[in-house]
Design a protein around this motif. Structure first.
Motif, PDB file in Angstrom:
ATOM      1  N   TRP A  53       0.830  -1.208   0.000  1.00 57.82           N
ATOM      2  CA  TRP A  53       0.000   0.000   0.000  1.00 57.82           C
ATOM      3  C   TRP A  53       0.861   1.253   0.000  1.00 57.82           C
ATOM      4  O   TRP A  53       0.509   2.253  -0.624  1.00 57.82           O
ATOM      5  CB  TRP A  53      -0.955  -0.002   1.189  1.00 57.82           C
ATOM      6  N   PHE A  54       1.995   1.189   0.687  1.00 55.22           N
ATOM      7  CA  PHE A  54       2.913   2.330   0.666  1.00 55.22           C
ATOM      8  C   PHE A  54       3.430   2.553  -0.751  1.00 55.22           C
ATOM      9  O   PHE A  54       3.482   3.677  -1.233  1.00 55.22           O
ATOM     10  CB  PHE A  54       4.088   2.082   1.626  1.00 55.22           C
ATOM     11  N   GLY A  55       3.798   1.454  -1.429  1.00 51.90           N
ATOM     12  CA  GLY A  55       4.289   1.566  -2.803  1.00 51.90           C
ATOM     13  C   GLY A  55       3.236   2.113  -3.747  1.00 51.90           C
ATOM     14  O   GLY A  55       3.524   2.965  -4.593  1.00 51.90           O
ATOM     15  N   LEU A  56       2.002   1.641  -3.603  1.00 53.31           N
ATOM     16  CA  LEU A  56       0.918   2.154  -4.454  1.00 53.31           C
ATOM     17  C   LEU A  56       0.629   3.622  -4.164  1.00 53.31           C
ATOM     18  O   LEU A  56       0.340   4.401  -5.073  1.00 53.31           O
ATOM     19  CB  LEU A  56      -0.344   1.307  -4.264  1.00 53.31           C
ATOM     20  N   GLY A  57       0.717   3.993  -2.889  1.00 50.08           N
ATOM     21  CA  GLY A  57       0.517   5.397  -2.531  1.00 50.08           C
ATOM     22  C   GLY A  57       1.586   6.294  -3.136  1.00 50.08           C
ATOM     23  O   GLY A  57       1.290   7.378  -3.644  1.00 50.08           O
ATOM     24  N   MET A  58       2.833   5.839  -3.086  1.00 47.40           N
ATOM     25  CA  MET A  58       3.920   6.619  -3.695  1.00 47.40           C
ATOM     26  C   MET A  58       3.747   6.693  -5.204  1.00 47.40           C
ATOM     27  O   MET A  58       3.992   7.733  -5.813  1.00 47.40           O
ATOM     28  CB  MET A  58       5.276   5.998  -3.351  1.00 47.40           C
ATOM     29  N   PHE A  59       3.321   5.592  -5.806  1.00 52.31           N
ATOM     30  CA  PHE A  59       3.075   5.573  -7.251  1.00 52.31           C
ATOM     31  C   PHE A  59       2.004   6.602  -7.606  1.00 52.31           C
ATOM     32  O   PHE A  59       2.142   7.352  -8.569  1.00 52.31           O
ATOM     33  CB  PHE A  59       2.652   4.168  -7.685  1.00 52.31           C
ATOM     34  N   GLY A  60       0.935   6.648  -6.809  1.00 55.99           N
ATOM     35  CA  GLY A  60      -0.130   7.620  -7.041  1.00 55.99           C
ATOM     36  C   GLY A  60       0.340   9.046  -6.829  1.00 55.99           C
ATOM     37  O   GLY A  60      -0.005   9.948  -7.599  1.00 55.99           O
ATOM     38  N   LEU A  61       1.143   9.264  -5.811  1.00 57.99           N
ATOM     39  CA  LEU A  61       1.665  10.601  -5.532  1.00 57.99           C
ATOM     40  C   LEU A  61       2.521  11.102  -6.685  1.00 57.99           C
ATOM     41  O   LEU A  61       2.380  12.244  -7.138  1.00 57.99           O
ATOM     42  CB  LEU A  61       2.481  10.583  -4.237  1.00 57.99           C
ATOM     43  N   ILE A  62       3.382  10.231  -7.186  1.00 61.42           N
ATOM     44  CA  ILE A  62       4.242  10.609  -8.311  1.00 61.42           C
ATOM     45  C   ILE A  62       3.389  10.858  -9.559  1.00 61.42           C
ATOM     46  O   ILE A  62       3.613  11.817 -10.297  1.00 61.42           O
ATOM     47  CB  ILE A  62       5.302   9.513  -8.570  1.00 61.42           C
ATOM     48  N   GLY A  63       2.395  10.008  -9.773  1.00 58.46           N
ATOM     49  CA  GLY A  63       1.526  10.190 -10.939  1.00 58.46           C
ATOM     50  C   GLY A  63       0.779  11.506 -10.906  1.00 58.46           C
ATOM     51  O   GLY A  63       0.733  12.232 -11.906  1.00 58.46           O
ATOM     52  N   TRP A  64       0.210  11.836  -9.760  1.00 55.80           N
ATOM     53  CA  TRP A  64      -0.526  13.091  -9.652  1.00 55.80           C
ATOM     54  C   TRP A  64       0.401  14.301  -9.724  1.00 55.80           C
ATOM     55  O   TRP A  64       0.008  15.354 -10.217  1.00 55.80           O
ATOM     56  CB  TRP A  64      -1.346  13.145  -8.370  1.00 55.80           C
ATOM     57  N   SER A  65       1.629  14.153  -9.247  1.00 56.50           N
ATOM     58  CA  SER A  65       2.553  15.300  -9.303  1.00 56.50           C
ATOM     59  C   SER A  65       2.964  15.615 -10.738  1.00 56.50           C
ATOM     60  O   SER A  65       3.401  16.725 -11.019  1.00 56.50           O
ATOM     61  CB  SER A  65       3.793  15.035  -8.441  1.00 56.50           C
ATOM     62  N   VAL A  66       2.811  14.663 -11.649  1.00 60.06           N
ATOM     63  CA  VAL A  66       3.073  14.923 -13.066  1.00 60.06           C
ATOM     64  C   VAL A  66       1.782  15.326 -13.779  1.00 60.06           C
ATOM     65  O   VAL A  66       1.766  16.238 -14.611  1.00 60.06           O
ATOM     66  CB  VAL A  66       3.703  13.679 -13.752  1.00 60.06           C
ATOM     67  N   THR A  67       0.671  14.682 -13.431  1.00 63.48           N
ATOM     68  CA  THR A  67      -0.596  14.905 -14.134  1.00 63.48           C
ATOM     69  C   THR A  67      -1.162  16.300 -13.912  1.00 63.48           C
ATOM     70  O   THR A  67      -1.594  16.953 -14.870  1.00 63.48           O
ATOM     71  CB  THR A  67      -1.626  13.852 -13.681  1.00 63.48           C
ATOM     72  N   ILE A  68      -1.181  16.750 -12.680  1.00 61.84           N
ATOM     73  CA  ILE A  68      -1.815  18.041 -12.378  1.00 61.84           C
ATOM     74  C   ILE A  68      -1.153  19.210 -13.119  1.00 61.84           C
ATOM     75  O   ILE A  68      -1.851  20.005 -13.767  1.00 61.84           O
ATOM     76  CB  ILE A  68      -1.882  18.279 -10.854  1.00 61.84           C
ATOM     77  N   PRO A  69       0.185  19.365 -13.091  1.00 65.25           N
ATOM     78  CA  PRO A  69       0.770  20.471 -13.865  1.00 65.25           C
ATOM     79  C   PRO A  69       0.567  20.317 -15.373  1.00 65.25           C
ATOM     80  O   PRO A  69       0.382  21.329 -16.076  1.00 65.25           O
ATOM     81  CB  PRO A  69       2.267  20.412 -13.522  1.00 65.25           C
ATOM     82  N   ALA A  70       0.548  19.083 -15.886  1.00 59.71           N
ATOM     83  CA  ALA A  70       0.343  18.884 -17.323  1.00 59.71           C
ATOM     84  C   ALA A  70      -1.068  19.299 -17.739  1.00 59.71           C
ATOM     85  O   ALA A  70      -1.249  20.015 -18.729  1.00 59.71           O
ATOM     86  CB  ALA A  70       0.600  17.417 -17.684  1.00 59.71           C
ATOM     87  N   VAL A  71      -2.056  18.875 -16.978  1.00 61.01           N
ATOM     88  CA  VAL A  71      -3.450  19.239 -17.298  1.00 61.01           C
ATOM     89  C   VAL A  71      -3.666  20.739 -17.113  1.00 61.01           C
ATOM     90  O   VAL A  71      -4.322  21.391 -17.942  1.00 61.01           O
ATOM     91  CB  VAL A  71      -4.430  18.409 -16.436  1.00 61.01           C
ATOM     92  N   ALA A  72      -3.103  21.302 -16.056  1.00 63.86           N
ATOM     93  CA  ALA A  72      -3.250  22.741 -15.833  1.00 63.86           C
ATOM     94  C   ALA A  72      -2.611  23.531 -16.970  1.00 63.86           C
ATOM     95  O   ALA A  72      -3.184  24.529 -17.451  1.00 63.86           O
ATOM     96  CB  ALA A  72      -2.619  23.131 -14.495  1.00 63.86           C
ATOM     97  N   GLY A  73      -1.442  23.092 -17.423  1.00 62.50           N
ATOM     98  CA  GLY A  73      -0.794  23.768 -18.548  1.00 62.50           C
ATOM     99  C   GLY A  73      -1.609  23.670 -19.820  1.00 62.50           C
ATOM    100  O   GLY A  73      -1.754  24.646 -20.567  1.00 62.50           O
ATOM    101  N   ALA A  74      -2.178  22.502 -20.091  1.00 67.17           N
ATOM    102  CA  ALA A  74      -2.994  22.323 -21.296  1.00 67.17           C
ATOM    103  C   ALA A  74      -4.248  23.192 -21.230  1.00 67.17           C
ATOM    104  O   ALA A  74      -4.629  23.825 -22.232  1.00 67.17           O
ATOM    105  CB  ALA A  74      -3.363  20.861 -21.465  1.00 67.17           C
ATOM    106  N   LEU A  75      -4.924  23.229 -20.079  1.00 66.95           N
ATOM    107  CA  LEU A  75      -6.132  24.051 -19.947  1.00 66.95           C
ATOM    108  C   LEU A  75      -5.823  25.534 -20.093  1.00 66.95           C
ATOM    109  O   LEU A  75      -6.555  26.262 -20.776  1.00 66.95           O
ATOM    110  CB  LEU A  75      -6.805  23.782 -18.602  1.00 66.95           C
ATOM    111  N   LEU A  76      -4.733  25.981 -19.471  1.00 65.55           N
ATOM    112  CA  LEU A  76      -4.334  27.390 -19.606  1.00 65.55           C
ATOM    113  C   LEU A  76      -3.996  27.694 -21.062  1.00 65.55           C
ATOM    114  O   LEU A  76      -4.383  28.751 -21.593  1.00 65.55           O
ATOM    115  CB  LEU A  76      -3.145  27.692 -18.691  1.00 65.55           C
ATOM    116  N   GLY A  77      -3.305  26.771 -21.726  1.00 70.99           N
ATOM    117  CA  GLY A  77      -2.970  26.967 -23.136  1.00 70.99           C
ATOM    118  C   GLY A  77      -4.198  27.035 -24.028  1.00 70.99           C
ATOM    119  O   GLY A  77      -4.263  27.851 -24.941  1.00 70.99           O
ATOM    120  N   MET A  78      -5.200  26.183 -23.761  1.00 73.76           N
ATOM    121  CA  MET A  78      -6.438  26.226 -24.549  1.00 73.76           C
ATOM    122  C   MET A  78      -7.168  27.544 -24.334  1.00 73.76           C
ATOM    123  O   MET A  78      -7.732  28.127 -25.272  1.00 73.76           O
ATOM    124  CB  MET A  78      -7.340  25.040 -24.194  1.00 73.76           C
TER     125      MET A  78
END
Length: 118
Positions: A53-78
């Motif tokens: 569960w710790f490993g899955l939590g870290m995997f999720g944390l890393i995933g969200w730390s990449v996803t949120i800035p990417a989506v925010a950048g795309a929305l701002l760009g649109m």
């Protein structure tokens, strides 16, 4: 070479080193270093091992730390592209910038978690 057998040659050299104060200083440093390494290993054995569960939590944390800035950048760009049309795609540029920022953020988290003892 000397006429002494090898055992006595080694003993005579080590007896000279024993009396040398620098040798004692180095020995003290070595003993301290070995003691600290032993304490660190014992501490690591006593610590609870991370679960799946710790490993899955870290995997999720890393995933969200990449996803949120990417989506925010795309929305701002649109939004910029819809307001001020230009030759260049702000959506694509800010998406790439968001991914780069997210990857840098993920690297920081991984580096921080990997060097807990240091």
């Amino acid at each position: 070479m000397s006429d002494l057998p090898p055992e006595q040659e080694n003993d005579s050299g080590s007896s000279e080193m024993r009396g040398h104060p620098l040798h004692l200083h180095n020995r003290s440093q070595i003993e301290k270093r070995i003691a600290s390494q032993e304490a660190r290993k014992l501490k690591a054995r006593e610590e609870k091992h991370h679960t799946i569960w710790f490993g899955l939590g870290m995997f999720g944390l890393i995933g969200w730390s990449v996803t949120i800035p990417a989506v925010a950048g795309a929305l701002l760009g649109m939004w910029i592209d819809s307001r001020w049309p230009s030759r260049y795609s702000w959506s694509l540029m800010l998406l790439i910038g968001g991914i780069a920022l997210g990857c840098a953020n993920a690297w920081k988290w991984i580096h921080k978690e990997g060097n807990v003892d240091r």
